[in-house]
Design an enzyme around this catalytic site. Structure first.
Site, PDB file in Angstrom:
ATOM      1  CG  ASP A 105      -1.952   1.190   1.168  1.00  0.00           C
ATOM      2  OD1 ASP A 105      -2.466   1.193   0.230  1.00  0.00           O
ATOM      3  OD2 ASP A 105      -2.008   1.680   2.297  1.00  0.00           O
ATOM      4  CG  HIS A 228      -6.366   4.946  -0.439  1.00  0.00           C
ATOM      5  ND1 HIS A 228      -5.426   4.006  -0.185  1.00  0.00           N
ATOM      6  CD2 HIS A 228      -6.624   4.298  -2.044  1.00  0.00           C
ATOM      7  CE1 HIS A 228      -4.776   3.317  -0.982  1.00  0.00           C
ATOM      8  NE2 HIS A 228      -5.434   3.312  -1.919  1.00  0.00           N
TER       9      HIS A 228
END
Length: 302
Positions: A105, A228
């Site tokens: 990530d 996100h």
């Protein structure tokens, strides 16, 4: 391209889940109408004891999962190889059959993404969102070139997804349809995180998501959209985001918070306990319960 997302054993992703929408061939092993959703970016990976119940609960629910690992978590654990080997060992030892993907990530550099890929990660995110679009495209193309040659999928970001402490305005950070199209057309990425009003961490006020642009981007590009900063977004807005094209939602802060609150309560009630295993695992039940709620909310299914 036709690269398939590489998985450990028969899986295909990392702590994220799947919902009911279209997804691409790379970012999911689910059927074409199963949306790939619910993610926990596992910077909570600081201990296998903490992540273990999360993985176990996902197995019990029989849903695909993306284990997202931050660069900070990798540093804490020791190396990309340590993380990858740990996940591989868990998958093999527990005889896991659901899709499980190990995902980097917010990779900050080409070197970081290469290290993750070489260690055995299934997927990487290159985050060039702080760079001018031209430079973002350049570094993303380099990552895609290396990754696709090895069957690894790539997520990229447009419009900087900051934290609640950044104090940036929507106009400064939100993605535009034009920028998303330009990035995709010049890089051949597999998933796109377009900032449309979300932030990392706990929101100081309700998230103001740009659903109109979200829908336009979804209709214009043939890749899954990523949200996100899923922590704290109201359920109705999560459902709306899914209906507008979001196929992957990252949730990390919320699970860390649920776990830590349960551990604090346990320590207050059990002052004589000193075994780290008992202390860390005391947050297991609360985390499992929240994961079940998230799976239900997202409509995630195999």
């Amino acid at each position: 391209g036709s690269t398939a997302l590489r998985t450990f054993s028969p899986f295909a992703s990392s702590i994220v889940l799947f919902t009911k929408r279209r997804t691409t061939r790379r970012l999911t092993s689910a059927s074409s109408n199963a949306i790939f959703i619910c993610s926990t970016v596992s910077s909570i990976f600081f201990s296998v004891i903490v992540d273990f119940p999360l993985i176990v609960r996902i197995i019990e629910l029989n849903v695909p999962v993306i284990l997202g690992v931050s660069e900070g978590a990798v540093k804490y654990m020791g190396s990309y190889l340590v993380v990858a080997d740990l996940v591989k060992a868990l998958v093999k030892s527990l005889n896991i059959k659901i899709p499980v993907c190990l995902h980097l990530d917010h990779g900050s550099s080409l070197e970081s993404c290469i290290s993750a890929i070489d260690a055995g990660f299934s997927s990487v995110m290159i985050d060039g969102s702080r760079l001018p679009l031209e430079e973002n495209i350049k570094i993303t193309k380099e990552v895609v070139s290396y990754a696709h040659e090895r069957g690894i999928s790539v997520e990229a970001e447009v419009g900087h997804i900051g934290t609640t402490e950044d104090n940036m305005t929507k106009e400064e950070t939100n993605a535009t349809l034009e920028d998303c199209q330009i990035l995709y057309e010049n890089t051949n990425i597999d998933a796109l995180a377009a900032n449309l009003g979300s932030v990392h961490g706990f929101y100081k006020k309700e998230a103001n998501l740009d659903f109109e642009t979200m829908e336009l981007i979804n209709k214009s590009l043939p890749v899954p959209l990523v949200l996100h900063g899923g922590t704290g977004i109201p359920d109705d807005k999560i459902r709306m985001a899914i209906s507008k094209g979001i196929s992957k939602i990252n949730i990390n802060t919320e699970l860390q918070s649920v776990w830590s609150k349960a551990v604090r309560k346990y320590l207050l009630e059990n002052e004589d306990v000193y075994d780290p295993r008992k202390i860390i695992s005391s947050g297991e039940a609360a985390m499992k319960e929240r994961i079940s709620e998230i799976v239900t909310l997202f409509g995630t299914k195999i």
